[in-house]
Design a protein around this motif. Structure first.
Motif, PDB file in Angstrom:
ATOM      1  N   ALA A 132       1.077  -0.801   0.017  1.00 43.04           N
ATOM      2  CA  ALA A 132       0.096   0.349  -0.285  1.00 43.04           C
ATOM      3  C   ALA A 132       0.728   1.362   0.131  1.00 43.04           C
ATOM      4  O   ALA A 132       1.662   1.225   0.825  1.00 43.04           O
ATOM      5  N   THR A 133       0.000   2.084  -0.282  1.00 41.94           N
ATOM      6  CA  THR A 133       1.323   3.514  -0.408  1.00 41.94           C
ATOM      7  C   THR A 133       0.452   4.248   0.607  1.00 41.94           C
ATOM      8  O   THR A 133      -0.232   4.691   1.003  1.00 41.94           O
ATOM      9  N   VAL A 134       1.626   4.794   1.976  1.00 42.53           N
ATOM     10  CA  VAL A 134       1.138   5.727   2.884  1.00 42.53           C
ATOM     11  C   VAL A 134       2.394   7.079   2.938  1.00 42.53           C
ATOM     12  O   VAL A 134       2.673   6.496   1.859  1.00 42.53           O
ATOM     13  N   LYS A 135       1.896   7.603   3.623  1.00 52.03           N
ATOM     14  CA  LYS A 135       1.878   8.790   3.312  1.00 52.03           C
ATOM     15  C   LYS A 135       3.226   8.868   5.417  1.00 52.03           C
ATOM     16  O   LYS A 135       1.741   8.910   6.168  1.00 52.03           O
ATOM     17  N   VAL A 136       4.426   9.345   5.269  1.00 49.42           N
ATOM     18  CA  VAL A 136       5.027   9.912   6.039  1.00 49.42           C
ATOM     19  C   VAL A 136       4.933  11.194   6.300  1.00 49.42           C
ATOM     20  O   VAL A 136       5.341  11.795   5.156  1.00 49.42           O
ATOM     21  N   ARG A 137       4.054  11.707   7.462  1.00 56.16           N
ATOM     22  CA  ARG A 137       4.565  13.079   7.981  1.00 56.16           C
ATOM     23  C   ARG A 137       5.308  12.683   9.633  1.00 56.16           C
ATOM     24  O   ARG A 137       5.120  12.210  10.213  1.00 56.16           O
ATOM     25  N   GLN A 138       6.168  14.121   8.931  1.00 54.67           N
ATOM     26  CA  GLN A 138       7.393  14.257  10.634  1.00 54.67           C
ATOM     27  C   GLN A 138       6.547  15.916  10.859  1.00 54.67           C
ATOM     28  O   GLN A 138       6.782  17.123  10.243  1.00 54.67           O
ATOM     29  N   TYR A 139       5.963  15.606  11.767  1.00 50.68           N
ATOM     30  CA  TYR A 139       5.997  17.366  13.066  1.00 50.68           C
ATOM     31  C   TYR A 139       7.620  17.948  13.571  1.00 50.68           C
ATOM     32  O   TYR A 139       8.142  17.198  13.817  1.00 50.68           O
ATOM     33  N   THR A 140       7.245  18.905  13.856  1.00 50.97           N
ATOM     34  CA  THR A 140       8.227  20.145  14.064  1.00 50.97           C
ATOM     35  C   THR A 140       9.050  19.553  15.340  1.00 50.97           C
ATOM     36  O   THR A 140       9.995  19.809  15.885  1.00 50.97           O
ATOM     37  N   ASP A 141       8.320  18.481  16.194  1.00 49.70           N
ATOM     38  CA  ASP A 141       8.467  18.266  17.609  1.00 49.70           C
ATOM     39  C   ASP A 141       9.212  16.796  17.010  1.00 49.70           C
ATOM     40  O   ASP A 141       9.786  16.172  17.899  1.00 49.70           O
ATOM     41  N   GLY A 142       8.818  16.646  16.172  1.00 49.87           N
ATOM     42  CA  GLY A 142      10.315  15.166  15.769  1.00 49.87           C
ATOM     43  C   GLY A 142       9.071  13.730  15.402  1.00 49.87           C
ATOM     44  O   GLY A 142       9.693  13.232  15.328  1.00 49.87           O
ATOM     45  N   THR A 143       7.984  14.290  16.054  1.00 48.28           N
ATOM     46  CA  THR A 143       7.558  13.152  15.878  1.00 48.28           C
ATOM     47  C   THR A 143       7.077  12.773  14.576  1.00 48.28           C
ATOM     48  O   THR A 143       7.039  13.430  13.590  1.00 48.28           O
ATOM     49  N   LEU A 144       6.336  11.527  14.310  1.00 52.15           N
ATOM     50  CA  LEU A 144       6.520  10.574  12.818  1.00 52.15           C
ATOM     51  C   LEU A 144       4.586  10.090  12.771  1.00 52.15           C
ATOM     52  O   LEU A 144       4.362  10.229  14.099  1.00 52.15           O
ATOM     53  N   ALA A 145       4.136  10.592  12.043  1.00 54.98           N
ATOM     54  CA  ALA A 145       2.926   9.848  11.918  1.00 54.98           C
ATOM     55  C   ALA A 145       2.077   8.424  10.131  1.00 54.98           C
ATOM     56  O   ALA A 145       2.906   9.826   8.982  1.00 54.98           O
ATOM     57  N   ILE A 146       2.456   8.219  10.251  1.00 55.76           N
ATOM     58  CA  ILE A 146       1.805   7.291   8.612  1.00 55.76           C
ATOM     59  C   ILE A 146       0.413   7.373   8.726  1.00 55.76           C
ATOM     60  O   ILE A 146      -0.363   7.281   9.797  1.00 55.76           O
ATOM     61  N   PHE A 147      -0.468   7.733   7.517  1.00 55.05           N
ATOM     62  CA  PHE A 147      -1.722   7.975   7.110  1.00 55.05           C
ATOM     63  C   PHE A 147      -2.026   7.051   5.751  1.00 55.05           C
ATOM     64  O   PHE A 147      -0.696   7.105   5.179  1.00 55.05           O
ATOM     65  N   HIS A 148      -2.866   6.354   5.697  1.00 54.72           N
ATOM     66  CA  HIS A 148      -3.190   5.888   4.822  1.00 54.72           C
ATOM     67  C   HIS A 148      -4.736   6.473   4.267  1.00 54.72           C
ATOM     68  O   HIS A 148      -5.466   6.264   4.984  1.00 54.72           O
ATOM     69  N   GLY A 149      -5.228   6.794   3.165  1.00 54.96           N
ATOM     70  CA  GLY A 149      -5.278   7.999   2.964  1.00 54.96           C
ATOM     71  C   GLY A 149      -5.884   9.279   3.590  1.00 54.96           C
ATOM     72  O   GLY A 149      -4.227   9.355   4.699  1.00 54.96           O
ATOM     73  N   PRO A 150      -7.027   9.310   4.531  1.00 55.97           N
ATOM     74  CA  PRO A 150      -7.589  10.188   5.348  1.00 55.97           C
ATOM     75  C   PRO A 150      -7.330   9.495   7.405  1.00 55.97           C
ATOM     76  O   PRO A 150      -6.832  10.136   7.487  1.00 55.97           O
ATOM     77  N   ARG A 151      -6.571   8.171   7.092  1.00 62.12           N
ATOM     78  CA  ARG A 151      -6.758   7.726   8.524  1.00 62.12           C
ATOM     79  C   ARG A 151      -5.162   8.054   9.232  1.00 62.12           C
ATOM     80  O   ARG A 151      -4.596   6.984   8.713  1.00 62.12           O
ATOM     81  N   ARG A 152      -4.695   8.363  10.292  1.00 55.32           N
ATOM     82  CA  ARG A 152      -3.584   7.709  10.551  1.00 55.32           C
ATOM     83  C   ARG A 152      -3.919   6.380  11.698  1.00 55.32           C
ATOM     84  O   ARG A 152      -4.762   5.874  12.032  1.00 55.32           O
ATOM     85  N   ILE A 153      -2.339   5.930  11.069  1.00 48.88           N
ATOM     86  CA  ILE A 153      -2.788   4.660  11.111  1.00 48.88           C
ATOM     87  C   ILE A 153      -1.684   4.123  12.083  1.00 48.88           C
ATOM     88  O   ILE A 153      -1.258   2.822  12.954  1.00 48.88           O
ATOM     89  N   ALA A 154      -0.564   5.006  12.123  1.00 48.65           N
ATOM     90  CA  ALA A 154       0.396   5.377  13.408  1.00 48.65           C
ATOM     91  C   ALA A 154       1.258   6.188  13.268  1.00 48.65           C
ATOM     92  O   ALA A 154       1.090   7.119  13.173  1.00 48.65           O
TER      93      ALA A 154
END
Length: 74
Positions: free
Chosen positions: A33-55
């Motif tokens: 699956a293609t997912v998006k990885v977002r890195q926030y300014t505090d260094g934390t990461l989130a992985i999204f599948h479509g509009p849903r945050r999965i981790a």
């Protein structure tokens, strides 16, 4: 924010980290699956599948278990 394809072992590679995706009520696995990885300014990461945050993860790749890891993008 960067796109990644989930590996056969249900992990995502990002910034020299290998992030293991947790079990999800959405899908049995996210392999290929293609997912998006977002890195926030505090260094934390989130992985999204479509509009849903999965981790979510700390900056060193440790999973953040907040009791509700499946959510919608803000």
């Amino acid at each position: 924010q960067e796109e990644r394809v989930v590996a056969r072992d249900n992990t995502v590679a990002f910034a020299r980290l290998r992030l293991q995706l947790p079990q999800s009520p959405i899908r049995h696995h996210f392999v290929k699956a293609t997912v998006k990885v977002r890195q926030y300014t505090d260094g934390t990461l989130a992985i999204f599948h479509g509009p849903r945050r999965i981790a979510t993860y700390t900056s060193d790749g440790a999973p953040i278990l907040d009791g509700c890891s499946i959510g919608r993008a803000a």
